[in-house]
Design a protein around this motif. Structure first.
Motif, PDB file in Angstrom:
ATOM      1  N   ARG A 102     -16.688 -34.508  73.851  1.00  0.00           N
ATOM      2  CA  ARG A 102     -16.465 -35.270  75.084  1.00  0.00           C
ATOM      3  C   ARG A 102     -15.093 -35.922  75.098  1.00  0.00           C
ATOM      4  O   ARG A 102     -14.512 -36.155  76.149  1.00  0.00           O
ATOM      5  CB  ARG A 102     -17.561 -36.325  75.247  1.00  0.00           C
ATOM      6  CG  ARG A 102     -18.925 -35.741  75.599  1.00  0.00           C
ATOM      7  CD  ARG A 102     -19.929 -36.837  75.944  1.00  0.00           C
ATOM      8  NE  ARG A 102     -21.262 -36.265  76.139  1.00  0.00           N
ATOM      9  CZ  ARG A 102     -22.197 -36.219  75.195  1.00  0.00           C
ATOM     10  NH1 ARG A 102     -21.945 -36.738  73.997  1.00  0.00           N
ATOM     11  NH2 ARG A 102     -23.372 -35.699  75.448  1.00  0.00           N
ATOM     12  N   ARG A 103     -14.575 -36.250  73.910  1.00  0.00           N
ATOM     13  CA  ARG A 103     -13.259 -36.886  73.828  1.00  0.00           C
ATOM     14  C   ARG A 103     -12.132 -35.886  73.971  1.00  0.00           C
ATOM     15  O   ARG A 103     -11.122 -36.159  74.605  1.00  0.00           O
ATOM     16  CB  ARG A 103     -13.135 -37.649  72.503  1.00  0.00           C
ATOM     17  CG  ARG A 103     -14.026 -38.869  72.413  1.00  0.00           C
ATOM     18  CD  ARG A 103     -13.584 -39.779  71.270  1.00  0.00           C
ATOM     19  NE  ARG A 103     -13.729 -39.133  69.971  1.00  0.00           N
ATOM     20  CZ  ARG A 103     -14.824 -39.230  69.217  1.00  0.00           C
ATOM     21  NH1 ARG A 103     -15.863 -39.929  69.643  1.00  0.00           N
ATOM     22  NH2 ARG A 103     -14.892 -38.636  68.035  1.00  0.00           N
ATOM     23  N   ASN A 104     -12.301 -34.723  73.358  1.00  0.00           N
ATOM     24  CA  ASN A 104     -11.230 -33.729  73.393  1.00  0.00           C
ATOM     25  C   ASN A 104     -11.854 -32.339  73.300  1.00  0.00           C
ATOM     26  O   ASN A 104     -12.012 -31.794  72.211  1.00  0.00           O
ATOM     27  CB  ASN A 104     -10.265 -33.950  72.231  1.00  0.00           C
ATOM     28  CG  ASN A 104      -9.057 -33.038  72.311  1.00  0.00           C
ATOM     29  OD1 ASN A 104      -8.731 -32.526  73.378  1.00  0.00           O
ATOM     30  ND2 ASN A 104      -8.407 -32.803  71.192  1.00  0.00           N
ATOM     31  N   ASP A 119      -1.063 -30.080  85.159  1.00  0.00           N
ATOM     32  CA  ASP A 119       0.050 -30.314  84.243  1.00  0.00           C
ATOM     33  C   ASP A 119      -0.321 -31.229  83.084  1.00  0.00           C
ATOM     34  O   ASP A 119       0.559 -31.648  82.330  1.00  0.00           O
ATOM     35  CB  ASP A 119       1.258 -30.879  84.991  1.00  0.00           C
ATOM     36  CG  ASP A 119       0.942 -32.198  85.684  1.00  0.00           C
ATOM     37  OD1 ASP A 119      -0.212 -32.651  85.611  1.00  0.00           O
ATOM     38  OD2 ASP A 119       1.847 -32.784  86.299  1.00  0.00           O
ATOM     39  N   MET A 120      -1.614 -31.548  82.935  1.00  0.00           N
ATOM     40  CA  MET A 120      -2.043 -32.387  81.825  1.00  0.00           C
ATOM     41  C   MET A 120      -2.629 -31.503  80.724  1.00  0.00           C
ATOM     42  O   MET A 120      -3.565 -30.742  80.970  1.00  0.00           O
ATOM     43  CB  MET A 120      -3.075 -33.414  82.270  1.00  0.00           C
ATOM     44  CG  MET A 120      -3.393 -34.434  81.189  1.00  0.00           C
ATOM     45  SD  MET A 120      -4.550 -35.708  81.743  1.00  0.00           S
ATOM     46  CE  MET A 120      -6.084 -34.774  81.729  1.00  0.00           C
ATOM     47  N   PRO A 121      -2.094 -31.564  79.501  1.00  0.00           N
ATOM     48  CA  PRO A 121      -2.604 -30.710  78.425  1.00  0.00           C
ATOM     49  C   PRO A 121      -4.098 -30.933  78.192  1.00  0.00           C
ATOM     50  O   PRO A 121      -4.619 -32.026  78.360  1.00  0.00           O
ATOM     51  CB  PRO A 121      -1.782 -31.155  77.210  1.00  0.00           C
ATOM     52  CG  PRO A 121      -0.525 -31.726  77.783  1.00  0.00           C
ATOM     53  CD  PRO A 121      -0.949 -32.386  79.064  1.00  0.00           C
ATOM     54  N   GLY A 122      -4.758 -29.843  77.812  1.00  0.00           N
ATOM     55  CA  GLY A 122      -6.185 -29.911  77.547  1.00  0.00           C
ATOM     56  C   GLY A 122      -6.973 -29.143  78.583  1.00  0.00           C
ATOM     57  O   GLY A 122      -6.428 -28.372  79.380  1.00  0.00           O
ATOM     58  N   TYR A 123      -8.280 -29.368  78.586  1.00  0.00           N
ATOM     59  CA  TYR A 123      -9.181 -28.615  79.460  1.00  0.00           C
ATOM     60  C   TYR A 123      -9.205 -29.216  80.854  1.00  0.00           C
ATOM     61  O   TYR A 123      -9.244 -30.433  81.023  1.00  0.00           O
ATOM     62  CB  TYR A 123     -10.588 -28.623  78.870  1.00  0.00           C
ATOM     63  CG  TYR A 123     -11.605 -27.867  79.705  1.00  0.00           C
ATOM     64  CD1 TYR A 123     -11.548 -26.477  79.794  1.00  0.00           C
ATOM     65  CD2 TYR A 123     -12.600 -28.542  80.392  1.00  0.00           C
ATOM     66  CE1 TYR A 123     -12.479 -25.784  80.564  1.00  0.00           C
ATOM     67  CE2 TYR A 123     -13.534 -27.860  81.156  1.00  0.00           C
ATOM     68  CZ  TYR A 123     -13.460 -26.468  81.236  1.00  0.00           C
ATOM     69  OH  TYR A 123     -14.375 -25.783  81.990  1.00  0.00           O
ATOM     70  N   ASP A 124      -9.192 -28.336  81.851  1.00  0.00           N
ATOM     71  CA  ASP A 124      -9.238 -28.754  83.242  1.00  0.00           C
ATOM     72  C   ASP A 124     -10.532 -28.222  83.851  1.00  0.00           C
ATOM     73  O   ASP A 124     -10.698 -27.013  84.022  1.00  0.00           O
ATOM     74  CB  ASP A 124      -8.035 -28.205  84.012  1.00  0.00           C
ATOM     75  CG  ASP A 124      -8.058 -28.623  85.475  1.00  0.00           C
ATOM     76  OD1 ASP A 124      -8.018 -29.835  85.746  1.00  0.00           O
ATOM     77  OD2 ASP A 124      -8.139 -27.735  86.346  1.00  0.00           O
ATOM     78  N   SER A 125     -11.456 -29.118  84.168  1.00  0.00           N
ATOM     79  CA  SER A 125     -12.764 -28.699  84.666  1.00  0.00           C
ATOM     80  C   SER A 125     -12.689 -28.102  86.064  1.00  0.00           C
ATOM     81  O   SER A 125     -13.569 -27.327  86.450  1.00  0.00           O
ATOM     82  CB  SER A 125     -13.720 -29.904  84.668  1.00  0.00           C
ATOM     83  OG  SER A 125     -13.217 -30.950  85.481  1.00  0.00           O
ATOM     84  N   ILE A 126     -11.656 -28.423  86.831  1.00  0.00           N
ATOM     85  CA  ILE A 126     -11.544 -27.890  88.190  1.00  0.00           C
ATOM     86  C   ILE A 126     -11.312 -26.384  88.166  1.00  0.00           C
ATOM     87  O   ILE A 126     -11.913 -25.636  88.929  1.00  0.00           O
ATOM     88  CB  ILE A 126     -10.403 -28.598  88.945  1.00  0.00           C
ATOM     89  CG1 ILE A 126     -10.693 -30.093  89.076  1.00  0.00           C
ATOM     90  CG2 ILE A 126     -10.195 -27.975  90.329  1.00  0.00           C
ATOM     91  CD1 ILE A 126      -9.574 -30.880  89.706  1.00  0.00           C
ATOM     92  N   THR A 127     -10.449 -25.929  87.297  1.00  0.00           N
ATOM     93  CA  THR A 127     -10.091 -24.509  87.233  1.00  0.00           C
ATOM     94  C   THR A 127     -10.726 -23.785  86.058  1.00  0.00           C
ATOM     95  O   THR A 127     -10.621 -22.564  85.968  1.00  0.00           O
ATOM     96  CB  THR A 127      -8.568 -24.350  87.115  1.00  0.00           C
ATOM     97  OG1 THR A 127      -8.130 -25.048  85.934  1.00  0.00           O
ATOM     98  CG2 THR A 127      -7.867 -24.935  88.324  1.00  0.00           C
ATOM     99  N   ALA A 128     -11.376 -24.514  85.138  1.00  0.00           N
ATOM    100  CA  ALA A 128     -11.914 -23.952  83.887  1.00  0.00           C
ATOM    101  C   ALA A 128     -10.790 -23.345  83.040  1.00  0.00           C
ATOM    102  O   ALA A 128     -11.003 -22.410  82.283  1.00  0.00           O
ATOM    103  CB  ALA A 128     -12.986 -22.904  84.160  1.00  0.00           C
ATOM    104  N   LEU A 129      -9.570 -23.901  83.186  1.00  0.00           N
ATOM    105  CA  LEU A 129      -8.435 -23.450  82.396  1.00  0.00           C
ATOM    106  C   LEU A 129      -8.126 -24.471  81.300  1.00  0.00           C
ATOM    107  O   LEU A 129      -8.400 -25.662  81.450  1.00  0.00           O
ATOM    108  CB  LEU A 129      -7.194 -23.283  83.283  1.00  0.00           C
ATOM    109  CG  LEU A 129      -7.240 -22.189  84.340  1.00  0.00           C
ATOM    110  CD1 LEU A 129      -6.012 -22.267  85.234  1.00  0.00           C
ATOM    111  CD2 LEU A 129      -7.339 -20.803  83.701  1.00  0.00           C
TER     112      LEU A 129
END
Length: 890
Positions: free
Chosen positions: A373-375, A476-486
């Protein structure tokens, strides 16, 4: 109570999520922003003061300096804030008037002010320009007088903050108009005088003199000295890299260094730290860990810095940070922060012999999710548990999790024990540490495809550069993006891209000039090829926002050394920071299918088919270019899998020939230097173009995003002259629209030429059917008769025979593959020809629409054929009792 003011046009911030608004406020407005919890307070750190009061994230330091983008990204990862505040006063150059309740609305209406923000409780905020002198917070007496004269009004100025976006316990904060600050003269002079907004107070000079002096104004220790001391304690005393790194960023902060300056020092620190941890295990200390420490340290107020007589606390002491201890200079620790970050919580304990396997599996997965959940690093892709990992070149890849890998995760997320009886003590047991059982890892993997399913989020792909989301915002924020699943994993050196929300004409022109400066010197054959090249640069950035498919870019030239490989590398380096994944074409369709599957499973976003020789043709290539989910066989296995497909495809070669249906799935960038030795050309603006692109990658990505944002901000104008390309139409509309709006014309205007040159098969069949029609003039004939004519053509003519030019032209017009089959395998040629004719039944060829038709001879059970020109008539089938298997080729 809700506001009754009208909203003629929704401002841009009304369409953005809170974290985007906060970043835009920092980058575009220069506001000092800070995260809040739902109760509109700074986030608790999990530790407490002696009186039981929770320690909270420090915000007062941001009255004198704005948080860096790195700090904001750290707060987003750590706290996932849904509410953000702006630090009011001189730092953000603004003052906020707060109108609360019905009385506040009546006062605002009386003053004729239009609200910028509707607050969570239904009140209103009006944003004013800061006068430039200190505007103090009102004391209780002044507040009572203010409330009596202007009911429901309060002020947020120097020394305060105001929630400005997101959602609190009371409700959401809604932006009603753009954040343009109102001038102070919109207020009556009486109110301005009361709020100290009319003229500087008498004590203004005193107030300036009493401002807190930052550590930067004192004599500060050189950053090199701090870095040297930190590294010395790692190498000579065996201190932990993370603890020492935290001490270092605290000292940089306390000595007055800015966050940007501290980031540069920490980059050197990461470079010189050992590659092994204190246990001797190879585990490099990463820049992400360093920046996390930096964000934590700079999120709290500065303290008295360390002096050269003081030392770094030994890691073995079990303490971290602290202040001056008992007045002794020789034993004190390095300065930390008054609000220390939360200490790591102990790992949960799981007993393996007092519960069912399903219960232990639930406990293990809960322990994993506690860290995830943190990273997030574990995901689901195509019903497989995967992890974002790194290859030997430190490039991000998607790695599938097996039993061994899952056991490692179990080891890192919980402590496992079994109970053992204590000898000689009735009913007494003790916990014995053990390794996570193999069956626990197997049971975890079993939940990939059956209930209760694994709780990990879906992963579409890895991107290594900021990209456009489907909602037109920028990831543009490093890590997982739930909007795009990227998963955004920026390559080293990828700095923050500054992209205006509403680019001006000058900003758009500057972005376009930088891009032409990069790819403008390639020897394009036409303006269409040049526009297509810029479209190719845009495609990886836009790929997540394009709903369906993207065609293959053919980078073509007549000779080697023209720049095909260089252009493809430029595209890949801008998009990923390195060269693209290479797909080697294979004669085996099965091996090609496995190779495509492997590249997509690894998360490749740029795939290049390099140095094509011969004809480019493959049913699997046709299929992958028109699929959003690719199904293929895994390399080295017989198992099939499905994997999301969001890659951008390129192909390079000399005079590339296309086969099958590939031509309509491609667009071309043709290069031609028109010299004998194109590789010997020189006098380019950037002699080492790839190195220049690598150094300026962030600026180039920013330029591409600026062009995209300009089109989005203009309302996404459509251009009817752009071609329609079936399932690629979404790509054409977006890329073509961006280029046209930027003033770049000619995009895809060379498609017809590509189709004409690439579609050799259609041209050959047109010639064959034309000759057939001229010879037999619509007559129904059997394949046997056709083969007889071809055989006569192939036999030597008797001496004195006049010959037949018609028969000879029929054989010469036969498509190449059939000519080869006729010569090499004459015994089976009738079957081969019959199958070839069946493939093209009712297909039209050429401008005269030559059309091949077939009917069945019910008595002889044979097929008969004819060629018609123009609009063909309806063929009546003599018998419907015979199936395809009844056809005999005679």
């Amino acid at each position: 109570m809700l506001l009754t003011s009208s909203r003629p046009t929704a401002p841009a911030w009304a369409e953005m999520v809170p974290s985007q608004i906060a970043r835009d406020a920092l980058e575009q407005r220069g506001w000092s922003v800070f995260p809040l919890d739902a109760g509109k307070r700074p986030f608790p750190l999990g530790t407490y003061y002696p009186d039981g009061t929770p320690k909270r994230l420090g915000w007062k330091i941001h009255q004198t300096r704005c948080a860096s983008l790195k700090e904001i990204q750290y707060w987003e990862r750590r706290y996932a804030p849904q509410l953000w505040a702006v630090i009011t006063g001189k730092i953000s150059r603004l003052v906020v008037l707060d109108f609360d309740g019905e009385a506040g609305q009546e006062t605002r209406d009386r003053l004729g002010l239009s609200p910028h923000v509707q607050t969570g409780s239904g009140g209103a905020h009006v944003y004013l320009e800061h006068p430039g002198w200190p505007v103090p917070t009102l004391n209780s007496k002044s507040k009572r007088e203010l409330g009596a004269r202007w009911p429901g009004l309060d002020i947020r100025a120097d020394g305060g903050y105001a929630a400005f976006c997101g959602e609190s316990e009371s409700g959401p904060y809604l932006w009603l108009r753009d954040p343009q600050l109102d001038p102070l003269d919109c207020l009556p002079e009486e109110l301005r005088a009361f709020l100290n907004l009319l003229q500087p107070p008498v004590s203004a000079s005193t107030a300036r003199g009493q401002e807190v002096t930052s550590a930067a104004s004192t004599t500060r220790i050189a950053a090199s000295t701090l870095l040297e001391r930190a590294l010395k304690h790692i190498h000579e005393q065996g201190n932990g890299r993370n603890d020492t790194g935290f001490w270092l960023v605290c000292q940089l902060r306390d000595n007055g260094y800015t966050a940007n300056e501290a980031e540069g020092v920490m980059s050197q620190y990461v470079e010189h730290t050992p590659k092994t941890n204190t246990k001797g295990i190879v585990e490099p200390y990463t820049i992400d860990e360093a920046l996390a420490s930096l964000g934590s340290a700079y999120g709290s107020e500065a303290r008295e810095p360390w002096t050269p007589l003081e030392g770094v606390q030994s890691a073995s002491s079990g303490q971290r940070g602290g202040g001056r201890g008992n007045g002794s200079r020789t034993t004190v620790t390095g300065t930390a922060t008054p609000e220390e970050p939360e200490e790591p919580k102990p790992l949960p304990e799981i007993l393996i012999n007092n519960s069912q396997l399903r219960e232990r599996t639930d406990q293990a997965i809960d322990a994993i999710m506690r860290q995830e959940r943190r990273n997030p690093s574990l995901f689901m892709q195509s019903s497989r548990m995967v992890r974002v990992s790194r290859d030997e070149m430190r490039r991000p890849i998607i790695a599938q999790m097996g039993v061994t890998e899952v056991k490692e995760v179990l080891t890192q997320t919980a402590n496992y024990y079994r109970l053992r009886k204590v000898a000689g003590e009735e009913g007494a047991y003790e916990k014995v540490p053990i390794s996570p059982p193999k069956e626990l890892a197997e049971q975890t993997l079993a939940r990939q495809t059956q209930a209760p399913y694994l709780p990990f989020p879906p992963l579409a792909a890895i991107v290594e550069t900021p990209v456009i989301r489907p909602d037109e915002s920028i990831l543009d924020m490093p890590g997982y993006d739930s909007i795009t699943a990227l998963y955004y994993a920026p390559a080293p050196g990828m700095k923050v891209c500054k992209v205006p929300l509403h680019p001006t004409h000058q900003e758009r022109e500057a972005a376009l000039a930088l891009l032409w400066d990069t790819i403008g010197e390639f020897p394009y054959v036409s303006e269409a090829d040049k526009a297509n090249a810029l479209g190719l640069l845009l495609t990886p950035i836009l790929r997540p926002a394009i709903a369906r498919h993207v065609p293959l870019a053919l980078i073509d030239a007549p000779k080697q050394g023209t720049g095909k490989g260089l252009l493809s590398d430029v595209v890949s380096v801008i998009a990923t920071g390195t060269s693209a994944a290479i797909l080697t074409m294979s004669d085996s369709e099965e091996e090609l299918q496995k190779a495509i599957t492997s590249l997509l499973l690894e998360g490749s976003t740029i795939i290049t088919i390099d140095n094509i020789t011969g004809r480019l043709q493959s049913k699997h290539l046709d299929g992958v270019l028109t699929s959003t989910t690719w199904k293929g066989r895994i390399l080295g296995q017989s198992k099939m899998t499905k994997v999301p497909h969001r890659a951008t495809w390129l192909a390079t070669g000399n005079n590339i020939k296309l086969g099958g249906d590939l031509a309509r799935r491609c667009y071309r960038i043709r290069l031609d230097a028109k010299v004998a030795r194109p590789f010997m050309r020189k006098d380019f603006k950037h002699e080492d173009l790839l190195s220049w692109v690598t150094e300026n990658r962030a600026e180039l990505v920013g330029a591409l995003l600026t062009l995209a944002r300009a089109w989005f901000a203009a309302g996404k104008p459509r251009y009817v002259h752009l071609p329609a390309l079936g399932t690629f139409s979404g790509w054409v509309t977006m890329v073509g629209g961006i280029l046209e709006y930027a003033g770049v014309s000619g995009f895809l205007s060379n498609l017809e030429q590509l189709y004409q040159e690439a579609d050799e098969i259609s041209a050959q069949w047109e010639s064959f059917l034309r000759t057939w029609h001229d010879l037999f003039d619509g007559e129904w004939i059997t394949i046997k008769k056709i083969v007889t004519h071809l055989s006569d053509d192939d036999d030597p003519e008797p001496e004195g025979s006049a010959g037949s030019c018609e028969h000879l032209s029929l054989f010469e017009s036969l498509p190449e593959t059939l000519q080869t089959a006729f010569k090499e395998k004459p015994q089976s040629f009738r079957i081969r020809l019959g199958r070839a004719l069946e493939k093209w039944v009712d297909a039209c060829f050429g401008e005269e629409n030559f059309r091949l038709e077939r009917k069945m001879n019910a008595h002889q059970k044979t097929g008969e054929w004819r060629v018609m020109r123009g609009v063909a008539g309806v063929v009546t089938v003599e018998s419907t009792q015979n199936s395809e298997k009844d056809i005999t080729y005679i």
